[in-house]
Design a protein around this motif. Structure first.
Motif, PDB file in Angstrom:
ATOM      1  N   ASP A   1     -68.992 -31.220-128.817  1.00 17.22           N
ATOM      2  CA  ASP A   1     -67.658 -31.818-128.745  1.00 17.22           C
ATOM      3  C   ASP A   1     -67.790 -33.243-128.226  1.00 17.22           C
ATOM      4  O   ASP A   1     -68.133 -33.457-127.055  1.00 17.22           O
ATOM      5  N   TYR A   2     -67.535 -34.205-129.101  1.00 17.64           N
ATOM      6  CA  TYR A   2     -67.556 -35.603-128.710  1.00 17.64           C
ATOM      7  C   TYR A   2     -66.777 -36.403-129.750  1.00 17.64           C
ATOM      8  O   TYR A   2     -66.337 -35.854-130.774  1.00 17.64           O
ATOM      9  N   SER A   3     -66.596 -37.676-129.502  1.00 21.72           N
ATOM     10  CA  SER A   3     -65.822 -38.522-130.425  1.00 21.72           C
ATOM     11  C   SER A   3     -66.594 -39.801-130.725  1.00 21.72           C
ATOM     12  O   SER A   3     -67.467 -40.219-129.957  1.00 21.72           O
ATOM     13  N   ILE A   4     -66.261 -40.398-131.870  1.00 23.94           N
ATOM     14  CA  ILE A   4     -66.925 -41.621-132.337  1.00 23.94           C
ATOM     15  C   ILE A   4     -65.853 -42.669-132.649  1.00 23.94           C
ATOM     16  O   ILE A   4     -64.890 -42.394-133.387  1.00 23.94           O
ATOM     17  N   ASP A   5     -66.046 -43.866-132.112  1.00 19.87           N
ATOM     18  CA  ASP A   5     -65.189 -45.012-132.452  1.00 19.87           C
ATOM     19  C   ASP A   5     -66.060 -46.070-133.110  1.00 19.87           C
ATOM     20  O   ASP A   5     -67.174 -46.363-132.637  1.00 19.87           O
ATOM     21  N   VAL A   6     -65.559 -46.666-134.201  1.00 19.49           N
ATOM     22  CA  VAL A   6     -66.294 -47.706-134.930  1.00 19.49           C
ATOM     23  C   VAL A   6     -65.419 -48.958-134.999  1.00 19.49           C
ATOM     24  O   VAL A   6     -64.244 -48.890-135.418  1.00 19.49           O
ATOM     25  N   GLU A   7     -66.010 -50.086-134.579  1.00 14.97           N
ATOM     26  CA  GLU A   7     -65.300 -51.364-134.650  1.00 14.97           C
ATOM     27  C   GLU A   7     -66.126 -52.351-135.473  1.00 14.97           C
ATOM     28  O   GLU A   7     -67.337 -52.496-135.255  1.00 14.97           O
ATOM     29  N   VAL A   8     -65.462 -53.005-136.430  1.00 11.95           N
ATOM     30  CA  VAL A   8     -66.081 -54.066-137.232  1.00 11.95           C
ATOM     31  C   VAL A   8     -65.479 -55.385-136.741  1.00 11.95           C
ATOM     32  O   VAL A   8     -64.250 -55.552-136.763  1.00 11.95           O
ATOM     33  N   SER A   9     -66.338 -56.324-136.284  1.00 11.57           N
ATOM     34  CA  SER A   9     -65.763 -57.529-135.662  1.00 11.57           C
ATOM     35  C   SER A   9     -66.630 -58.764-135.895  1.00 11.57           C
ATOM     36  O   SER A   9     -67.832 -58.664-136.130  1.00 11.57           O
TER      37      SER A   9
END
Length: 412
Positions: free
Chosen positions: A301-309
């Motif tokens: 159980d975990y989460s992933i955040d992706v940012e393109v910058s």
């Protein structure tokens, strides 16, 4: 006159002599008839059942087989329910009784003898395990990972009163640390245990190169001399993502303008990988990534955040949620995804061949040439130490000033 009298006397004498002979024949016939009657009386009736006395005694053979099977089961140290063993041993007594009944010759001593053997086979091994302890009467089985509750469950089996269970870990030093302990009374030769992963997790069982750096084990003993130890599947306790991978695929569009065609860059689709990656992995020019041989997925159980910058320009992918072996997010248009390989991300446009992609002139994304960063943030629910992993070292120079097919995408 005298002659006639002599003749008459002679005839009378012959008749008198013949009568006894006739009488003898009649008696012989009567005697013969009586003899036949006597013989008929001693011949057994065809409808009367006759006892079985010939051929193999299959029921007694069955008795022997049932006794042997019952003994084998009783020696399993409680791995087989006692009611099953008892039923088989009682069956051996029943077959002995019916064997005698079919022969019309029930032998009480034989039935009692088989009953005594059945009792000894049933009680004997348990008594030995209870008072002596042979090192094999404790069993551990049915070990399972329950992702829905983030627990590990197992059962202790054996013919003893109380099960003393613990989970230990060897960190590669040769010595073991006790992480958890619990004791339970045995019921029907078994006791069930459920352990929260947060209570025992002290780090991944596998390292980045797929080697077992920690060995987690379940230990159960009966409080006397018998003990069993079973290692836990390393996959169950490899719960932390240690690295991520990223790669891009350019999306081009070709337009036919009569006699000429024009190809323009429209954007790029994105793929992400997270789990246990080998130390040798790296991102390459062309917005690519090295071969992922040796990759180990992480379920949990975990989460992933992706940012393109790039500078003040940025675009954020919807938060990805990993639950067990499934990955999902709001607006996900593709089929089921699993953390066991590359996962295609969403975007602000759709291509009939490549699916969703991030369009250069799409809504919510202001594209300009230059060095773009792709940051992946992993937030763990089950963890030890730092719960957040931030990979922000992936950058490529995306220079498509002429909107053509040039796509060097060098690491920057």
């Amino acid at each position: 006159m005298g002659g006639l009298l002599d003749k008459a006397n002679a005839t009378s004498q012959e008749e008198t002599t013949a009568e006894p002979a006739k009488s003898a024949d009649t008696k012989a016939g009567q005697n013969k008839s009586d003899a036949s009657k006597i013989v008929a009386d001693v011949v057994p009736s065809k409808t009367s059942p006759a006892p079985i006395s010939e051929g193999p005694d299959y029921l007694m053979i069955g008795t022997g087989v049932l006794l042997v099977v019952g003994l084998i089961l009783s020696l399993q140290g409680g791995l087989v329910p006692k009611v099953v063993t008892l039923a088989i041993l009682l069956g051996s007594v029943a077959t002995t009784f019916f064997s005698g009944q079919m022969k019309d010759n029930i032998e009480p001593l034989k039935v009692i003898g088989v009953a005594i053997l059945a009792i000894l086979f049933f009680v004997g091994p348990m008594a030995v395990g209870l008072f002596v302890g042979d090192g094999t009467s404790v069993g551990i089985g049915e070990i399972e990972l329950r992702e829905d509750s983030n627990t590990i469950a197992f059962k202790a089996r054996g013919s003893f009163g109380t099960a003393y269970a613990s989970i230990v870990v060897d960190n590669g030093t040769g010595s073991e640390d006790v992480l958890w302990e619990e004791e339970k009374r045995m019921t029907s030769d078994s006791a069930s245990f459920v352990v929260a992963i947060d209570d025992i997790f002290v780090g991944n069982a596998w390292d980045n190169n797929g080697q077992e750096q920690r060995v987690y084990s379940i230990v159960v003993n009966d409080g006397r001399d018998s003990e069993s130890k079973v290692p836990i599947n390393a996959r169950y306790l490899t719960r932390q993502v240690t690295d991520t991978g990223f790669k891009l695929t350019p999306i081009f569009e070709t337009t036919n303008n009569g006699e000429t065609t024009e190809t323009t860059f429209e954007g790029f689709s994105m793929q992400v990988l997270f789990g246990i990656l080998p130390d040798s992995h790296e991102h390459l020019d062309g917005a690519s990534h090295t071969d992922t041989q040796g990759f180990i997925p992480v379920f949990g159980d975990y989460s992933i955040d992706v940012e393109v910058s790039k500078g003040s320009e940025s675009w954020n992918h919807p938060k990805m949620t990993i639950s067990g072996d499934t990955v999902g997010w709001t607006g996900k248009s593709t089929g089921p995804a699993s953390p066991d390989g590359w996962i295609a991300l969403s975007g602000n446009a759709n291509d009939q061949y490549h699916g969703q992609y991030l369009a250069a002139d799409g809504p919510g994304f202001d594209y300009s040439d230059g060095c773009w960063s792709f940051t992946v943030t992993v937030t763990h629910t089950t963890h030890v130490g730092e719960s957040v992993l931030i990979d922000d070292d992936v950058s490529w120079d995306l220079d498509f000033e002429d909107r053509g097919t040039a796509y060097s995408a060098e690491v920057c």
